[in-house]
Design a protein around this motif. Sequence first.
Motif, PDB file in Angstrom:
ATOM      1  N   SER A   1       0.770  -0.938   0.155  1.00 54.14           N
ATOM      2  CA  SER A   1      -0.482   0.070   0.144  1.00 54.14           C
ATOM      3  C   SER A   1       0.549   1.140  -0.200  1.00 54.14           C
ATOM      4  O   SER A   1       1.840   0.998   0.725  1.00 54.14           O
ATOM      5  CB  SER A   1      -1.071  -0.415   1.399  1.00 54.14           C
ATOM      6  OG  SER A   1       0.191  -0.269   2.258  1.00 54.14           O
ATOM      7  N   LEU A   2       0.402   2.620  -0.317  1.00 55.40           N
ATOM      8  CA  LEU A   2       1.132   3.581  -0.402  1.00 55.40           C
ATOM      9  C   LEU A   2       0.227   4.529  -0.160  1.00 55.40           C
ATOM     10  O   LEU A   2      -1.270   5.452  -0.928  1.00 55.40           O
ATOM     11  CB  LEU A   2       1.575   3.798  -2.058  1.00 55.40           C
ATOM     12  CG  LEU A   2       2.384   5.013  -2.762  1.00 55.40           C
ATOM     13  CD1 LEU A   2       3.492   5.496  -1.867  1.00 55.40           C
ATOM     14  CD2 LEU A   2       2.525   5.442  -3.664  1.00 55.40           C
ATOM     15  N   SER A   3       0.897   5.346   0.875  1.00 58.82           N
ATOM     16  CA  SER A   3      -0.339   6.574   1.526  1.00 58.82           C
ATOM     17  C   SER A   3       0.741   7.862   1.775  1.00 58.82           C
ATOM     18  O   SER A   3       2.004   7.542   1.657  1.00 58.82           O
ATOM     19  CB  SER A   3      -0.919   6.199   2.682  1.00 58.82           C
ATOM     20  OG  SER A   3       0.162   5.698   3.803  1.00 58.82           O
ATOM     21  N   GLN A   4       0.113   8.689   1.895  1.00 54.02           N
ATOM     22  CA  GLN A   4       0.978  10.015   1.789  1.00 54.02           C
ATOM     23  C   GLN A   4       0.410  11.461   2.850  1.00 54.02           C
ATOM     24  O   GLN A   4      -0.632  11.565   3.295  1.00 54.02           O
ATOM     25  CB  GLN A   4       0.675  10.971   0.611  1.00 54.02           C
ATOM     26  CG  GLN A   4      -0.629  11.847   0.361  1.00 54.02           C
ATOM     27  CD  GLN A   4      -1.277  10.661  -0.821  1.00 54.02           C
ATOM     28  OE1 GLN A   4      -0.703   9.365  -1.027  1.00 54.02           O
ATOM     29  NE2 GLN A   4      -2.903  10.769  -0.813  1.00 54.02           N
ATOM     30  N   ASN A   5       1.280  11.464   3.064  1.00 53.88           N
ATOM     31  CA  ASN A   5       0.856  12.716   4.646  1.00 53.88           C
ATOM     32  C   ASN A   5       2.197  14.147   4.665  1.00 53.88           C
ATOM     33  O   ASN A   5       3.446  13.941   4.519  1.00 53.88           O
ATOM     34  CB  ASN A   5       1.772  12.325   6.061  1.00 53.88           C
ATOM     35  CG  ASN A   5       1.098  12.669   7.787  1.00 53.88           C
ATOM     36  OD1 ASN A   5       0.241  13.339   6.952  1.00 53.88           O
ATOM     37  ND2 ASN A   5       1.680  12.812   8.030  1.00 53.88           N
ATOM     38  N   ILE A   6       1.127  15.471   3.492  1.00 53.48           N
ATOM     39  CA  ILE A   6       1.319  16.151   3.118  1.00 53.48           C
ATOM     40  C   ILE A   6       1.156  17.555   4.314  1.00 53.48           C
ATOM     41  O   ILE A   6       0.009  17.676   4.457  1.00 53.48           O
ATOM     42  CB  ILE A   6       1.309  15.890   1.505  1.00 53.48           C
ATOM     43  CG1 ILE A   6       2.035  15.057   0.921  1.00 53.48           C
ATOM     44  CG2 ILE A   6       1.988  17.872   0.910  1.00 53.48           C
ATOM     45  CD1 ILE A   6       1.698  15.301  -0.164  1.00 53.48           C
ATOM     46  N   ALA A   7       2.245  18.223   4.249  1.00 50.31           N
ATOM     47  CA  ALA A   7       2.078  19.268   5.379  1.00 50.31           C
ATOM     48  C   ALA A   7       1.188  20.800   4.351  1.00 50.31           C
ATOM     49  O   ALA A   7       0.627  21.240   4.809  1.00 50.31           O
ATOM     50  CB  ALA A   7       3.249  20.029   6.068  1.00 50.31           C
ATOM     51  N   SER A   8       1.871  21.112   3.512  1.00 51.05           N
ATOM     52  CA  SER A   8       1.614  22.007   2.439  1.00 51.05           C
ATOM     53  C   SER A   8       0.142  21.961   2.383  1.00 51.05           C
ATOM     54  O   SER A   8       0.466  20.835   0.638  1.00 51.05           O
ATOM     55  CB  SER A   8       2.319  22.616   2.004  1.00 51.05           C
ATOM     56  OG  SER A   8       3.743  23.120   2.839  1.00 51.05           O
TER      57      SER A   8
END
Length: 861
Positions: free
Chosen positions: A193-200
């Motif tokens: 699985s591939l996820s993302q956690n992007i602040a901006s």
Amino acid sequence: MNTPFPLKGIAAKIGIFLLIALLSSCNALKRVGEDELLLTKNTIFVDGEKVLDEDIKSLIVQEPNTRVLGYPLRLNLYNLAKKDPDSTFQAWLGKKPGREEKLANFLSQKQVDALGESFLVKGYSEWLKKIGEAPVVIDTSRARKTLQRLNSYYGSKGYFNNSTTFEIVEEKRKQRAALDFLVTLGKPYFIDSLSQNIASPAIDSLYLLNRENSFIQEKKQFDLSDFNQERQRLTELFRNSGVYNFQESSITYDILRDTTETRDDQQMNVELKIENLRKRSDTAITTSEYRVFSFDKINIYADYEFGDESDSMQSTEFENYTIYYKDKLRYKPKALTDAIFFEKDSLYRDIDRLRTYRQITNLNTFKYPNIQILEDSTQSKLISNIYLTARKKYSLGLNLDITHSNIQRLGIGFSSSLITRNIFGGAETLSLSARGTFGLLSDTNLPEDFFSEVGADINLSFPRIWFPLLNTKRIIPTFMLPKTSISAGTSFQKNIGLDKQTLNTILSYGWVPNNFQRNTLELLNILYVRNVNSDRFFNVYTSTYRTLDNIADNYEDEPALAGAFDFSNDPEDPNLIIPGGTSDFIDAVLNGTIATATDDFIDVSRIEERRDRLTENNLIFSSNYTFTKNNKVGINDNSFYQFRVNLESAGNLLSGLSYIFPFNQNENGNLQVFGVSYSQYVKTEFDFIKHWDLNRSNVLAFRSFFGVAVPYGNSESVPFVRSYFAGGSNDNRAWFPYSLGPGSSSDINDFNEANLKLAFNLEYRFPIVGNIKGALFADAGNIWNVWDNVDDPAKTFSGFDSLADIALGTGFGLRYDFTYFVFRVDTGFKTYNPAEVQSKRWFRDYNFSNAVIQIGINYPF
């Protein structure tokens, strides 16, 4: 540069034999301890399969001694060095009684010791050690480092549970062994699985819009290189989408996996994390969201010098650019703004910054520019300051050369050039150059042995495509570095060949879409060649004269040829007088004034045909297009290819004008302009080069070339200046230039040429010692006549059967790398000579007495 000459005698054979005998006598184990093993070979096995990939083999820490064609040359050179040079000096002192006392009479003991320190043998030994190579003995600690590298490498490919070991395999020969590195991969891991956690938020939006192009995909085997490429892709994406200050270090990955051997689940979860912008101050590190910036103002500082302030400069506005200058603006504003790829209210893009650097440098008017980006964080706006420092308006260059070749006994050449930049205010460059060569000919049949050649050229270049009534920027954008050149040149020769005078005018365009492609279009190339002394043909082309003179010997008693021969030197074997006697004999044969054998008539006809073609004046109106593509990355890339195609057409413009304006005709019906028959032909060339980096600076290089020029319309043959020749330092190195072909013809002329050429070259390049390199090569090819007025079957390409005329030359070469250029000496041997009879074509002249040495600069391909 090309200076071929044959090797004669057996001295070279003896020298090579002695060198081989000397090196063969060296003991490879001379510097190997009794309890040590000389490393002979490394092999990597992965799950029992031998690895051939050079990138993986480069992970090996300890390599065996280098070999030149299988021979450990550098090791044996190292072993030739004295282990204790000081003892050699002492032995020299004691070899003759009283030698030490004599030295002591005028030298102190300290000076004697110093002499021993600098003794020739010691210096010689140190030199051998420097160019040589110490024996490589197996070091198990370095072998373990190799295992660590292999473990890490295959771990980066998803084989986290791989295991590595090595084995020492002793050989039958004494104190020699090989190393086998054994790798067991195990099961690979895959991305579940591939996820993302992007602040901006701005970064998150850009990522989601371009996520489908990611190098990291679900269900794909883990590969660390994918993560590195994805990090690079995202950095380029953001910086080309307005986030001018994006930091690659903001991108990280969290990878969750279970690498225990008890669990047979090779799945992993990957989370992409992109943090906010981190800023470091004197007291703390702060973070802030990334934002998309656009340009608010673009300032161009022309003629900038360090320390200049904008307050002290004048300014002008042009198409949303502000241009600052001193006293007077010396450049047309459009010439400056066309080189800038930033635009007001447009998003910042890194690629625009790079293109601006390239285009300003390409103007050849300014030094490398300084581009400053200032941020107004309250409005997400940028201010760009572009500082341009002008080069000197005038540049003067002078060169002096002294040359020697098989044609020139001594030649002194000079050249000078004057460059004027920004001549019309639009970053144009005007170049004026003059050149001259004067000297003495090596061997000549001409009355004087003094020769000279002088010439001058003028060239005007524009940093854009100039074409009236056409907006070329839509077709060829400025980022492709467009360039227009208009040039004219002339040259005059004296006592060189037929003493040519030439006049050349060219209108050309060039553009570079990227670092790997180049286009050149010569819309108009006008070349006029005038042969001043056509009567000297048989003085210059001596082989042709000897052939004609031998034929004339059979008819020297003919009354019609009275006065054609010179009996003064040898009454028994008179020679044809040049030019009167040669002309009389040819006319008598071709007009039927004298009865000749059929073969003699054909031979004389061919000689006259060749004389007419080589002495006629040429007028060439041509257009040509050249496309070049390569994938070479940097000067150290030894694995690349290069492809070049050239298309040329001549005479069609004049042929079209002949329907509007009446042209004169000569006796053969050919149309003439200014009293000269213009040339008409089509020409095409294909050139392909491929290099393979084998290992440890060993390179295999290949080249193939095909070219053909077909005359038609107003021409029955291709002009000499547009025809092909074979042989020389950059072609088939077993033959002199112009001495090979055409086809299987054996009546060698002074300058053999034709209009069809095939060439294939294969060269193996390897290091020898230091900057000295070696090469083994095989050159194949030939030239032929096709679709022209040459009817000699031996010189004509008639189909696949003519491929039997392809000549083969093989040999070896030495090169010395001076960093900026390579000096090259090649020795070629005629391996297959199509000019010989069928039974004697192979290895007929394969010996040093018939070898040819070619001297050149840089590699031939």
